[in-house]
Write an enzyme that holds these catalytic residues in place. Structure first.
Site, short mmCIF file in Angstrom:
data_model
loop_
_atom_site.label_atom_id
_atom_site.label_comp_id
_atom_site.label_asym_id
_atom_site.label_seq_id
_atom_site.Cartn_x
_atom_site.Cartn_y
_atom_site.Cartn_z
N LYS A 195 0.86 -1.19 0.00
CA LYS A 195 0.00 0.00 0.00
C LYS A 195 0.89 1.23 0.00
O LYS A 195 1.75 1.38 0.86
CB LYS A 195 -0.90 -0.01 1.23
CG LYS A 195 -1.74 1.26 1.36
CD LYS A 195 -2.74 1.20 2.48
CE LYS A 195 -3.43 2.53 2.65
NZ LYS A 195 -4.48 2.51 3.66
N LYS A 248 -2.29 -1.67 -3.81
CA LYS A 248 -3.15 -0.49 -3.73
C LYS A 248 -2.31 0.78 -3.84
O LYS A 248 -1.32 0.87 -3.11
CB LYS A 248 -3.87 -0.50 -2.37
CG LYS A 248 -4.73 0.70 -2.11
CD LYS A 248 -5.25 0.68 -0.70
CE LYS A 248 -5.94 2.01 -0.44
NZ LYS A 248 -6.30 2.17 0.93
C1 PBG Z 1 -7.27 3.49 5.70
C2 PBG Z 1 -7.54 3.41 4.25
C3 PBG Z 1 -7.38 4.38 3.24
C4 PBG Z 1 -7.89 3.83 2.07
C5 PBG Z 1 -8.31 2.54 2.38
N1 PBG Z 1 -8.06 2.30 3.72
C6 PBG Z 1 -6.92 5.77 3.32
C7 PBG Z 1 -5.52 6.10 3.62
O1 PBG Z 1 -4.67 5.22 3.80
O2 PBG Z 1 -5.27 7.28 3.73
C8 PBG Z 1 -7.98 4.52 0.72
C9 PBG Z 1 -9.05 4.03 -0.18
C10 PBG Z 1 -9.39 4.91 -1.31
O3 PBG Z 1 -8.77 5.94 -1.60
O4 PBG Z 1 -10.36 4.56 -1.99
N2 PBG Z 1 -5.95 3.53 6.08
#
Ligand code: PBG
Length: 322
Positions: A195, A248
């Site tokens: 991520k 992601k």
């Molecule tokens: C929580 C999380 C996030 C997303 C999914 N889980 C936000 C982040 O890490 O700031 C992003 C999902 C999206 O942009 O659709 N940590």
């Protein structure tokens, strides 16, 4: 001398030929819809940067999921907006927290639906970071206890899959051990393994009200420049017991989905994140691209790169077209 013997266009002449030789299939069962659940009743608050997506109170969430069920989607993943936020993210692991109550309601009213939960703290902390702040940064090991408690509370509520998205080191192993100890050895972990600290999460932070109040997430989410490190993150999560892994965002990182597909045989998920969705929506609303075609093409490309399933805000619209 391939031409004129070989003419690849022969197999593209009609739709029936194209369909016959199509290599990548897209099915509703491969799509997972992210949903945002908030306190209250009768609430359906549209998220301005994500047309068609809303914060939903539990009663509305149930209605939404009945529709999801009838479209035969793969499932939903829940994000929670708690009543109040604090330094300790207590709403994230409260037995009667918003996500825990939502899961119970879904299991009661839409029993066949696959319900995943996002395991993270950023929606629940007053500062908007994904863990406990010690000396101005997120403390890894102190945060693991919160994550394990949240995962167990989700499993107790009936979650089918828990999906940690915080990017703390060691969280998968800690969550696995906690689930097993609490009698949930059967609950799989989908790890947001690779991520990235991405600007494409912008619209989500409006949806989940989780914008960090100071600094950013670069001390825990990955540097977008790093591919080898992504493979290392995935390897570590698999060693710790992840059942499925995720890359992601999706579209800017198709090379990593592909690399992971070559290296591992576990199911791979990809998250087409909020910014990816909103870009397509914005361009379509301006008449600059065909929104339906961009949706299907982007999802097909993510599948072609090697993803088995896709978390996407297009899930319902795509299922209707397929
Ligand atoms: C929580 C999380 C996030 C997303 C999914 N889980 C936000 C982040 O890490 O700031 C992003 C999902 C999206 O942009 O659709 N940590």
């Amino acid at each position: 001398m391939p031409y004129p013997i070989h003419r690849p266009r022969r197999l593209r002449r009609t739709e029936s030929l194209r369909r016959l030789v199509r290599e990548t299939r897209l099915a509703p069962s491969q799509l997972i819809l992210p949903l945002f659940v908030c306190p209250g009743e009768g609430i359906r608050r549209e998220i301005s940067a994500m047309p068609g997506n809303s914060q939903l109170s539990i009663d509305q969430l149930v209605r939404e999921c009945e529709e999801v069920q009838s479209l035969e989607l793969g499932g939903v993943i829940l994000f929670g907006l708690p009543e109040s936020k604090d330094e300790e993210a207590s709403g994230a692991y409260a037995e009667d927290g918003i996500v825990q109550r939502a899961v119970r309601a879904l299991k009661e009213n839409v029993p066949g639906l696959l319900v995943m939960t996002d395991v993270c703290n950023c929606e629940y902390t007053s500062h908007g970071h994904c863990g406990k702040i010690v000396d101005g940064d997120v403390d890894n090991d102190a945060t693991l206890d919160w994550l394990a408690a949240a995962a167990v509370s989700h499993a107790r509520a009936g979650a089918d899959v828990v999906a940690p998205s915080d990017m703390m080191d060691g969280r998968v192993g800690r969550i696995r051990a906690a689930l097993d100890a609490a009698g949930f050895a059967h609950v799989p972990v989908l790890s947001y393994a690779a991520k990235f600290a991405s600007c494409f999460y912008g619209p989500f932070r409006e949806a989940a009200e989780s914008t960090p109040q100071f600094g950013d997430r670069r001390s825990y989410q990955m540097d977008p420049a790093n591919a080898r490190e992504a493979m290392r993150e995935i390897a570590l999560d698999l060693e710790e017991g992840a059942d499925m892994i995720m890359v992601k965002p999706a579209m800017p990182y198709l090379d990593l989905i592909w690399q992971a597909r070559q290296r591992w045989d576990v199911p791979i998920a990809a998250y087409q994140v909020s910014g990816e969705f909103s870009m397509i929506q914005a361009a379509a609303r301006n008449g600059w691209i065909d929104g339906d075609r961009a949706m299907i093409e982007s999802l097909t490309a993510i599948r072609r790169s090697g993803a088995d399933c896709i978390l996407t805000y297009f899930a319902k619209d795509a299922a209707r077209l397929l």
